[in-house]
Design an enzyme around this catalytic site. Structure first.
Site, PDB file in Angstrom:
ATOM      1  CG  ASN A  53      22.925 -12.708   7.677  1.00 31.97           C
ATOM      2  OD1 ASN A  53      24.323 -12.265   7.551  1.00 31.97           O
ATOM      3  ND2 ASN A  53      22.256 -13.502   8.714  1.00 31.97           N
ATOM      4  NE  ARG A  93      22.710 -10.574  10.365  1.00 35.87           N
ATOM      5  CZ  ARG A  93      21.218 -10.485  10.717  1.00 35.87           C
ATOM      6  NH1 ARG A  93      20.678 -10.325  10.386  1.00 35.87           N
ATOM      7  NH2 ARG A  93      21.158 -11.946  11.335  1.00 35.87           N
TER       8      ARG A  93
END
Length: 96
Positions: A40, A22
């Protein structure tokens, strides 16, 4: 002159959590001048909504297949979105 903007929805599968995927996506997207978000998913995938010029969006999609050094990407699913929602930056969101 109006800039062409596309919006794509990405679902990334593989070893993509716990490897800074990320944070790396945020950095890469910002370098490319893109807007949107990444997060996520509870099932182990990473999801992103990416918005910007077609060439930059395609560059991020190509990067997503590799990701950061420790990632092991198995699949990147790409879907088109209508772009009804407009973002002003690229950010990391909480797990969904």
């Amino acid at each position: 002159m109006n800039e062409i903007v596309v919006t794509r929805h990405l679902l990334i599968e593989g070893r993509v959590q716990g490897v800074r995927y990320r944070a790396s996506t945020v950095g890469q997207a910002r370098r490319l001048g893109l807007r949107g978000w990444v997060r996520n998913l509870a099932d182990g995938r990473v999801e992103a909504l990416v918005q910007g010029p077609p060439e930059a969006v395609q560059a991020l999609i190509a990067w997503a297949w590799q990701g950061p050094a420790l990632a092991q990407v198995r699949q990147v699913h790409v879907g088109e979105r209508d772009g009804a929602e407009v973002f002003d930056r690229f950010e990391q969101r909480v797990t969904a």
